[in-house]
Write an enzyme that holds these catalytic residues in place. Structure first.
Site, PDB file in Angstrom:
ATOM      1  N   GLY A 143       0.793  -1.211   0.000  1.00 41.03           N
ATOM      2  CA  GLY A 143       0.000   0.000   0.000  1.00 41.03           C
ATOM      3  C   GLY A 143       0.828   1.265   0.000  1.00 41.03           C
ATOM      4  O   GLY A 143       1.966   1.274  -0.481  1.00 41.03           O
ATOM      5  N   LEU A 186      -3.952  -5.457  -5.603  1.00 43.96           N
ATOM      6  CA  LEU A 186      -2.874  -4.477  -5.429  1.00 43.96           C
ATOM      7  C   LEU A 186      -1.654  -5.086  -4.726  1.00 43.96           C
ATOM      8  O   LEU A 186      -1.774  -5.641  -3.633  1.00 43.96           O
ATOM      9  CB  LEU A 186      -3.411  -3.289  -4.623  1.00 43.96           C
ATOM     10  CG  LEU A 186      -2.435  -2.112  -4.450  1.00 43.96           C
ATOM     11  CD1 LEU A 186      -2.151  -1.441  -5.784  1.00 43.96           C
ATOM     12  CD2 LEU A 186      -2.979  -1.114  -3.454  1.00 43.96           C
ATOM     13  N   ASP A 187      -0.486  -4.953  -5.351  1.00 42.14           N
ATOM     14  CA  ASP A 187       0.801  -5.375  -4.750  1.00 42.14           C
ATOM     15  C   ASP A 187       0.875  -6.875  -4.475  1.00 42.14           C
ATOM     16  O   ASP A 187       1.689  -7.326  -3.659  1.00 42.14           O
ATOM     17  CB  ASP A 187       1.095  -4.615  -3.438  1.00 42.14           C
ATOM     18  CG  ASP A 187       1.157  -3.107  -3.636  1.00 42.14           C
ATOM     19  OD1 ASP A 187       1.375  -2.683  -4.790  1.00 42.14           O
ATOM     20  OD2 ASP A 187       0.988  -2.370  -2.663  1.00 42.14           O
ATOM     21  N   GLN A 188       0.039  -7.665  -5.134  1.00 46.73           N
ATOM     22  CA  GLN A 188       0.000  -9.099  -4.856  1.00 46.73           C
ATOM     23  C   GLN A 188       0.435  -9.952  -6.048  1.00 46.73           C
ATOM     24  O   GLN A 188       0.429 -11.175  -5.958  1.00 46.73           O
ATOM     25  CB  GLN A 188      -1.430  -9.522  -4.454  1.00 46.73           C
ATOM     26  CG  GLN A 188      -1.967  -8.848  -3.217  1.00 46.73           C
ATOM     27  CD  GLN A 188      -1.217  -9.257  -1.970  1.00 46.73           C
ATOM     28  OE1 GLN A 188      -0.832 -10.405  -1.819  1.00 46.73           O
ATOM     29  NE2 GLN A 188      -0.972  -8.309  -1.093  1.00 46.73           N
TER      30      GLN A 188
END
Lengths: 286, 286, 286, 286
Positions: A203, A229-231
């Site tokens: 995040g 997100l960001d995964q």
């Protein structure tokens, strides 16, 4: 990487005996000269991964025929596969916001032909780098993004990417979250650089999170973008040492060096077809 | 670190003008020879940190008088402070379970006097290393821990630590969670090595978590133990590169090299009074 | 580094008791607020090194008076010393040949104000980067160097450096050897990036030397230029891992990443007056 | 590395088309299951290198027959080759002097079965570690070496090595120079750890040389021993960061951490038949 023109086969399939023999036997039967080859057996998943470079002029046929002749073998082995031609430059569209470190770094590598790609255009939600990009002879598109126009803005980004016949989209510190539809439209083709050593500090404001936790190393992560997100699957990561004297602003500064290096490495692996994705993990044949 | 006998002042206080001048002026007034000194101003917290080594034989008084003469200055500056004597060896009690890498590493460093400490005893919940430890002339205590006897077992650990007049307790891959009372009894005196790059992968089986997420680096974290599991102030961290060919078992193997190195470094910083804690963060004057 | 305007005192002197007290006592007497300070005693050489940042607005006088008031103390302590003002930007002249990686990297850092310097001009023995440099609004001077005109060419370089009122000259992969007179004219003011981990592989083609020896890491070295080629005081170094699959061309590519990072770090240390030279060695207060 | 019992083929030969197909075709024809395989084409030397692990129980014959059936292919391809059986533990004789860090480290790895080897004996020119080694149940031989008895002493070392049926001799900070005859008797079978980042600082007291030159990183090198001191093929290297505050004694301390890690890694590569030597260089299939 091989010198001269070559074809690169990247493939994965269920593991069994004889896979290498089957594939390299086919190449040898046509007198193909293998200059680089990598294989990996994932014993836990029972899956086999490979990447092979063959000198183009050692084969008696061109890429299209290579593909059609290889197809039955791929089918027999139940392969996910692709063959690419080193003479066909990949087309990389760069998205950027207001931070210059990744953009300058990528353009320097492109300028020196270290990255032997086409950059059909740079897209930004700010007009900041128009002059810099255009000086390099690369078209620049300013697509402002606001909470209100987000849908239209990203439709325009997608239109520009399609119009440019882009292969890969690189988020070079692009500070807007892509809508899930866009992520879904280009699986394994959108690359992001995240400014933390994921999965730590997902995040916003990861350096401030790192400062608050008092960690002794900060990092960056290059990954494929997915709707989460960001995964997405991690391609490359690295870290740099910090200490108590580094405030969040210093971390931002140090972080930039890691970000641009990790993005450049991850992008290179991707462009050379060294990254094979299986589930949410990658095999990277460096 | 200085050679010869020296005193080490480690202190922190609210930041203001004249702190260094006040402290070093006092030392200079007594002709004290400063061989190493480190200072840090945390502008965000408004707090000042320092560590000073003074040659013992340059001062006209011994440690007790140094302390009593310095006390008014410390009070005036509202300091957290301590002064230690390099000639008084710290007493380090090691807790270990069944993995040997950190134990062997610490005993090798003790054997060569690289770690110039006393090890009054080693405590373990298994009898595995009795012979090895006793061969070094160090008492070994086997304190089995079960879900049923946990309270009594840790009471015994505490009794042994007290009886040994331990300064520091080192959890050298001790695989039992310390009860909160024990953690609270020895703040900043219990050091753990956690086998992940915190805050990633807290809790059990971090290498399996790392494998599942597909990270490209794994790490280890040396931290002070607090009642909150894996949340204490971080002293030292490091990482090592892995790739797709490394299964969790390989990561365990690589991880051991990082664990023992990071623990040894963190412990050394602690023993040399280089670690100042403020809130949940550390200043480490390496 | 401190925020706001500050003065930086960097000094070295023969070691004795009371140095810190004398210097910080002077600053405290004028109510100076020290935000960062570093001290080092070289016990082998018997020499003392220090670097102190003082908030400009905490002092009741300006830089000139700071200097004149401090001078007697410096004389008393037999110091090599300087005091600089963070509000006066250093003037850095960049020399480059035909490789772009260091130039792009430095200009990106200058553009983002990470490097808060003036670049009065870029000088090159090739015309390659004229457009790129001028696009940034920086004057570009093409000074061709041949075996015949070497003396005149470097006289012109020196004239341009003087005319620019340059503080520091950076050889950002400048592929000509500076004449000894030029080196001697600017001691500790000319910074070079050498593409090996010195003292390994001095001289030409270090990557080819590294390949021939079969080393597993290659590196780069940022150092002050002296009349002895590749022998000046080392400011910063780093390395990157390679393996058998890397031919000299790959090493060149990897090496560029290390070169630009090491140069940027070394230059920053120099510009922030963190590098103190004694003999052929440096103290770097990071 | 594969789990279960497996055979490892390590080979090199002149490069041509069809090598992989020929070798893996043979294995596939016997239904051999390849779990790990690595290939490298050295385009400059025109030589091909490979390493293949095959599950023992997937083949219809044992090692001897594997060898005899493979021999004609090896001859056809003009190979240097060997096939080993993971069920046959390598026999590693350790030579040590008075420093314990590498010895403790290797025995810890042996104790935990991380190094799955036999250690038939430890030989030392000092009696220092007799008790420690014998506590592990390993025979210890004290062979004093003096300028006068050097020839006889090393004849005794060789006799002990032969008597132990040693495969590999490890110089774990053994501070005597081996006579050329001994080096020549066991090419690619004697492994040394040198306490510098070769080719920097060959010979004695490398940390003092590093201090004098003011380098910012120090390293260690694991290499095969040849008759030329410190010039043998490099297997593995690594470095650690130091700074101005580190005197030669500190470097010695830091260096030990690098030495034992680099030796352990290099030895593992060797034991797993991952190191192929060609001329004075190595291919290391990690």
């Amino acid at each position: 990487m091989s010198s001269g023109r070559f074809y690169t086969l990247a493939a994965s399939c269920p593991d069994r005996t004889g896979i290498i023999a089957r594939v390299t036997g086919f190449i040898a039967a046509h007198n193909g000269w293998i200059t680089e080859s990598s294989f990996h057996s994932d014993e836990i998943e029972g899956r086999y991964f490979m990447r092979i470079e063959v000198k183009a002029d050692s084969l008696p046929f061109m890429l299209a025929e290579f593909r059609s002749r290889f197809a039955p073998i791929a089918q027999e082995l139940d392969m996910d596969w692709q063959i690419t031609d080193s003479a066909v430059k990949k087309r990389v569209v760069i998205l950027v916001s207001k931070q210059e470190h990744c953009l300058y770094d990528l353009l320097a590598r492109w300028q020196s032909k270290e990255l032997d790609i086409e950059i059909p255009c740079v897209i930004s939600n700010h007009d900041t780098f128009r002059g810099f990009v255009e000086w390099h002879g690369i078209p620049f598109h300013h697509v402002p993004v606001t909470p209100e126009n987000k849908r239209e803005a990203f439709a325009e980004v997608q239109r520009l990417f399609e119009e440019s016949r882009g292969d890969t989209m690189v988020l070079a510190r692009f500070m807007q979250i892509l809508p899930p539809e866009l992520c879904a439209a280009y699986p394994r083709r959108i690359i992001n650089i995240h400014h933390s050593f994921l999965p730590s500090f997902v995040g916003a404001k990861p350096y401030h999170q790192a400062y608050a936790r008092g960690v002794k190393l900060i990092g960056a992560t290059c990954h494929y973008v997915t709707a989460e997100l960001d995964q997405g699957p991690i391609i490359e990561q690295d870290v740099i040492r910090i200490d108590h004297s580094d405030a969040p602003d210093d971390m931002v500064r140090y972080g930039k060096d890691i970000e641009k290096t990790v993005l450049a490495r991850g992008l290179r692996y991707h462009l050379e077809d060294r990254v094979l994705v299986h589930g949410n993990k990658t095999v990277v044949f460096r």
